[in-house]
Design an enzyme around this catalytic site. Structure first.
Site, short mmCIF file in Angstrom:
data_model
loop_
_atom_site.label_atom_id
_atom_site.label_comp_id
_atom_site.label_asym_id
_atom_site.label_seq_id
_atom_site.Cartn_x
_atom_site.Cartn_y
_atom_site.Cartn_z
N LYS A 10 0.83 -1.20 0.00
CA LYS A 10 0.00 0.00 0.00
C LYS A 10 0.86 1.25 0.00
CE LYS A 10 -0.53 1.87 3.60
NZ LYS A 10 -0.14 3.06 4.42
N ASP A 135 -6.30 0.67 8.25
CA ASP A 135 -5.90 0.48 6.85
C ASP A 135 -6.45 -0.81 6.24
OD1 ASP A 135 -4.50 2.83 6.69
OD2 ASP A 135 -2.52 1.93 6.80
#
Length: 268
Positions: A10, A135
């Site tokens: 990410k 997240d």
């Protein structure tokens, strides 16, 4: 039956810290993007739940109760009211505590894999994801998205300037605690996030104060031929540069100092 799930790295193309939410979490505005490379999770049927960790950074991670893969497995089984049974193998290619959402991506991969292995409704994974980490919902999608609130309220982003972009990730091989970086943030709201290209990472300065080598990485990336945008991802210490083409990216990767970890990849 043996299944495999990618756990893409990410990136936060921009990360604005706007203040504090009523529940004490930080209010964020961010643009998530995901790479074509990262960790990988494999799994198969078993009479118990187990996790084996292999790969370049296996020694940095323990298969204990704090491991996000196992936490995700237990949380998903609890939500579905079943007993967690699976033999899982995590190939840890990404450095830990590096701002690339590695643990969150691994947890999200576990939710996707076990949803298939246990033949569950995907809604269980969607409900469980935010309870594991802020997240994890974005990593569950692994698609470009705008995140607000604590980063877990998502809106998909369709941007041709993101998908397929050549990117070089560089980490000075220093683990950095997200908690410590947020604790060092000065608390100043520097404004909303509009176009991510003109955005910023509000955690870069506090991260650099804790790990000065981040500044060295950022300066090195800014001096690479063809680098269009250079920033730190998340709470660090990984930094990235977007390039106009793969040749420029690969040339930069070949010149990367040997003491730094790096990964030449593309955005999904």
């Amino acid at each position: 039956m043996r299944l495999s799930e990618p756990a893409p790295a990410k990136l936060n193309l921009a990360l604005h810290v706007r203040g504090t939410l009523p529940d004490g979490r930080h209010a964020l505005e961010t643009i998530f993007a995901f790479c074509t490379d990262g960790d990988r999770l494999d799994g198969e049927d078993s009479d118990k739940l187990s996790l084996d960790i292999v790969g370049p950074f296996a020694d940095s991670l323990a298969a204990d109760d704090q491991n996000l893969v196992l936490r995700a497995a237990h949380a998903l089984a609890d939500a579905a009211n079943i007993e967690p049974k699976a033999a899982l193998t995590l190939t840890k290619n990404l450095p830990i505590a590096s701002g690339m959402g590695g643990g969150s991506a691994d947890a999200a991969a576990a939710l996707r894999l076990l949803t298939r292995l246990w033949n569950l409704n995907p809604s269980f994974a969607v409900d469980v994801a935010p309870k594991i980490g802020s997240d994890v919902p974005a990593c569950l999608l692994s698609l470009s998205a705008r995140g607000t609130e604590s980063g877990d309220k998502l809106e998909l982003v369709q941007d041709l300037a993101i998908s397929g972009q050549a990117v070089l990730l560089v980490n000075p091989r220093v683990a950095l605690s997200t908690r410590d970086v947020f604790a060092t943030w000065d608390g100043i709201d520097r404004g909303p996030l509009g176009d991510w290209r003109r955005g910023r990472n509000d955690l870069a300065l506090p991260a650099r104060s804790l790990v000065p080598a981040i500044g060295d990485v950022l300066d090195w990336l800014k001096n690479r031929t063809g680098a269009n945008l250079v920033r730190m991802s998340g709470s660090g210490a990984t930094c990235f540069a977007l390039f106009g083409n793969e040749a420029a990216r690969d040339a930069a990767a070949a010149a990367c100092p040997v003491e730094w970890w790096h990964l030449a990849t593309d955005l999904r």
